[in-house]
Design a protein around this motif. Sequence first.
Motif, PDB file in Angstrom:
ATOM      1  N   VAL A 184       0.839  -1.202   0.000  1.00 32.79           N
ATOM      2  CA  VAL A 184       0.000   0.000   0.000  1.00 32.79           C
ATOM      3  C   VAL A 184       0.873   1.251   0.000  1.00 32.79           C
ATOM      4  N   ASP A 185       1.905   1.271   0.834  1.00 33.15           N
ATOM      5  CA  ASP A 185       2.787   2.441   0.910  1.00 33.15           C
ATOM      6  C   ASP A 185       3.456   2.714  -0.439  1.00 33.15           C
ATOM      7  N   ARG A 186       3.864   1.663  -1.119  1.00 30.44           N
ATOM      8  CA  ARG A 186       4.487   1.830  -2.434  1.00 30.44           C
ATOM      9  C   ARG A 186       3.500   2.423  -3.439  1.00 30.44           C
ATOM     10  N   LEU A 187       2.248   1.984  -3.358  1.00 28.16           N
ATOM     11  CA  LEU A 187       1.247   2.429  -4.325  1.00 28.16           C
ATOM     12  C   LEU A 187       0.798   3.870  -4.095  1.00 28.16           C
ATOM     13  N   ILE A 188       0.633   4.253  -2.837  1.00 26.91           N
ATOM     14  CA  ILE A 188       0.100   5.603  -2.591  1.00 26.91           C
ATOM     15  C   ILE A 188       1.181   6.663  -2.677  1.00 26.91           C
ATOM     16  N   GLY A 189       2.450   6.282  -2.496  1.00 29.84           N
ATOM     17  CA  GLY A 189       3.547   7.216  -2.638  1.00 29.84           C
ATOM     18  C   GLY A 189       3.792   8.061  -1.403  1.00 29.84           C
ATOM     19  N   PRO A 190       4.876   8.832  -1.420  1.00 33.77           N
ATOM     20  CA  PRO A 190       5.303   9.574  -0.223  1.00 33.77           C
ATOM     21  C   PRO A 190       4.453  10.793   0.110  1.00 33.77           C
ATOM     22  N   ASP A 191       3.627  11.257  -0.823  1.00 31.09           N
ATOM     23  CA  ASP A 191       2.867  12.485  -0.582  1.00 31.09           C
ATOM     24  C   ASP A 191       1.490  12.225   0.024  1.00 31.09           C
ATOM     25  N   VAL A 192       1.187  10.980   0.278  1.00 35.99           N
ATOM     26  CA  VAL A 192      -0.089  10.606   0.894  1.00 35.99           C
ATOM     27  C   VAL A 192       0.202   9.839   2.178  1.00 35.99           C
ATOM     28  N   THR A 193      -0.442  10.239   3.255  1.00 35.33           N
ATOM     29  CA  THR A 193      -0.281   9.527   4.522  1.00 35.33           C
ATOM     30  C   THR A 193      -1.484   8.611   4.739  1.00 35.33           C
ATOM     31  N   ARG A 194      -1.286   7.605   5.552  1.00 36.16           N
ATOM     32  CA  ARG A 194      -2.381   6.682   5.848  1.00 36.16           C
ATOM     33  C   ARG A 194      -2.482   6.460   7.346  1.00 36.16           C
ATOM     34  N   GLU A 195      -3.693   6.162   7.808  1.00 34.63           N
ATOM     35  CA  GLU A 195      -3.921   5.795   9.208  1.00 34.63           C
ATOM     36  C   GLU A 195      -5.089   4.821   9.252  1.00 34.63           C
ATOM     37  N   TRP A 196      -5.073   3.946  10.242  1.00 32.87           N
ATOM     38  CA  TRP A 196      -6.160   2.985  10.413  1.00 32.87           C
ATOM     39  C   TRP A 196      -7.274   3.610  11.248  1.00 32.87           C
ATOM     40  N   ILE A 197      -8.474   3.619  10.679  1.00 32.69           N
ATOM     41  CA  ILE A 197      -9.661   4.017  11.441  1.00 32.69           C
ATOM     42  C   ILE A 197     -10.119   2.831  12.286  1.00 32.69           C
ATOM     43  N   THR A 198     -10.160   1.686  11.647  1.00 38.10           N
ATOM     44  CA  THR A 198     -10.475   0.411  12.305  1.00 38.10           C
ATOM     45  C   THR A 198      -9.499  -0.627  11.782  1.00 38.10           C
ATOM     46  N   LYS A 199      -8.958  -1.433  12.667  1.00 38.51           N
ATOM     47  CA  LYS A 199      -8.017  -2.477  12.246  1.00 38.51           C
ATOM     48  C   LYS A 199      -8.244  -3.710  13.110  1.00 38.51           C
ATOM     49  N   LEU A 200      -8.808  -4.740  12.510  1.00 38.17           N
ATOM     50  CA  LEU A 200      -9.097  -5.992  13.199  1.00 38.17           C
ATOM     51  C   LEU A 200      -8.332  -7.116  12.511  1.00 38.17           C
ATOM     52  N   ASP A 201      -7.658  -7.931  13.291  1.00 44.43           N
ATOM     53  CA  ASP A 201      -6.783  -8.960  12.752  1.00 44.43           C
ATOM     54  C   ASP A 201      -7.564 -10.072  12.053  1.00 44.43           C
ATOM     55  N   SER A 202      -6.864 -10.776  11.176  1.00 43.09           N
ATOM     56  CA  SER A 202      -7.422 -11.980  10.563  1.00 43.09           C
ATOM     57  C   SER A 202      -7.521 -13.079  11.610  1.00 43.09           C
ATOM     58  N   TYR A 203      -8.242 -14.129  11.251  1.00 40.37           N
ATOM     59  CA  TYR A 203      -8.414 -15.249  12.175  1.00 40.37           C
ATOM     60  C   TYR A 203      -8.459 -16.547  11.372  1.00 40.37           C
ATOM     61  N   GLU A 204      -7.834 -17.590  11.913  1.00 42.43           N
ATOM     62  CA  GLU A 204      -7.883 -18.887  11.242  1.00 42.43           C
ATOM     63  C   GLU A 204      -7.732 -19.996  12.276  1.00 42.43           C
TER      64      GLU A 204
END
Length: 459
Positions: A350-370
């Motif tokens: 994701v970081d590679r795709l959005i590039g250095p001029d866009v920041t990201r943050e998690w609003i909600t982040k829930l782990d996978s489960y198996e």
Amino acid sequence: MVPHPENAENAENTANATRSRAESEVVELVSSLIRFDTSNTGELATTKGERECAEWVARKLEEVGYETVYVESGQPGRGNVFARLRGADPSRGALMIHGHLDVVPAEPSDWSVHPFSGAVADGYVWGRGAIDMKDMVGMTLALARQFKAEGTVPPRDLVFAFLADEEAGGTWGSQWLVRNRPDLFEGVTEAVGEVGGFSLTVPRPDGSDARLYLVETAEKGLGWMRLTAKARAGHGSFLHQDNAVTILAEAVARLGRHTFPLVVPDSVAEFLGAVSNETGLEFDPSAPDIDTTLEKLGTISRIIGATLRDTANPTMLDAGYKANVIPQTATAVVDCRVLPGRQGEFEKEVDRLIGPDVTREWITKLDSYETTFDGHLVDAMNAAILAHDPDGRTVPYMLSGGTDAKAFATLGIRCFGFAPLQLPPELDFTALFHGVDERVPVDALQFGTRVLEHFLLHS
């Protein structure tokens, strides 16, 4: 097709005299649950109906003698109800049967019937929540009432949990309860919930059909990510080398068009192996035409295809306040679903795709489960299906979405999706989730109640 309401009295008269109490009342319970508008908008101020529905559930349980616990999970109106039925062996871990009372919103003008009518028509119960997941809530409530009224003692403690806010990630439901009221889950070692146990009809090489009942053993991680671009604000008539809207739009387009690498988790490999065994179709995950091959399974291919890759789907954009003003900030929200073990690699991509001029943050982040598809509880599921469909077979699969199981897994509870339904082969079941004219077959509810009863009494 616009459904034609059935005469309730005639439908009742056709009921088999040997039906259990639970099977006899499950349709009316599901219809009643749907009539509570528990639309979850994702905003506290506009979400409604959970308290009223939860209080009704509590009353239905108390009618037959349960002591219930009503809890509002961190915000007014976010109602949850718990009840425990003591089992024969108190030394065994308890089994929790959980369901959420909230539903996604529905626009009445789009529907053949009002989405909160709970209409019983053409062999279906119609309305928002019919399969997500007031069908399972109704089956659970019907059986809880039957067990208590008839003095049934299950093999081990059963904990019945009716929850708020699942449709917004459980922030004011299961997630809050796990953090603030872990006592409600005391002794629970295993749990069953939604989006599993439903039938999938597939063709065999000899021309006959096989019915597979999909048991959810895994879920992708769920994350809602906010992307932000910032640049100099200015007049819309000037030349601008840096425009926050343009920067963000280009990043969102790159991310939205990207195809993440194909990965085959164990649960998906088991599912594909079972389907291949029944159908004779070859599902080679490394083949370039794997997506085309999956389409031969019908509508379930939407879910299965989404469990072979991570996904990042842009869903919301926000920028500007006036047509002639270049805004300083532009934001987007992206719905991310990540395969088990892939979180780190996913974020790098994701970081590679959005590039250095866009920041990201998690609003909600829930782990996978198996979890694995084995053990006594899995055997009990399979035995329950075979008792009522001798030609059926349970198989594991991964859910591309998420459920309250994500919260319960943090307490060490082993979770499965098992809300049994025998579905008509022609029904596009996956399209009904959050869809228009959501409905569940009456026969499937009665079948599911029988199967769930067998399962709970042999779990």
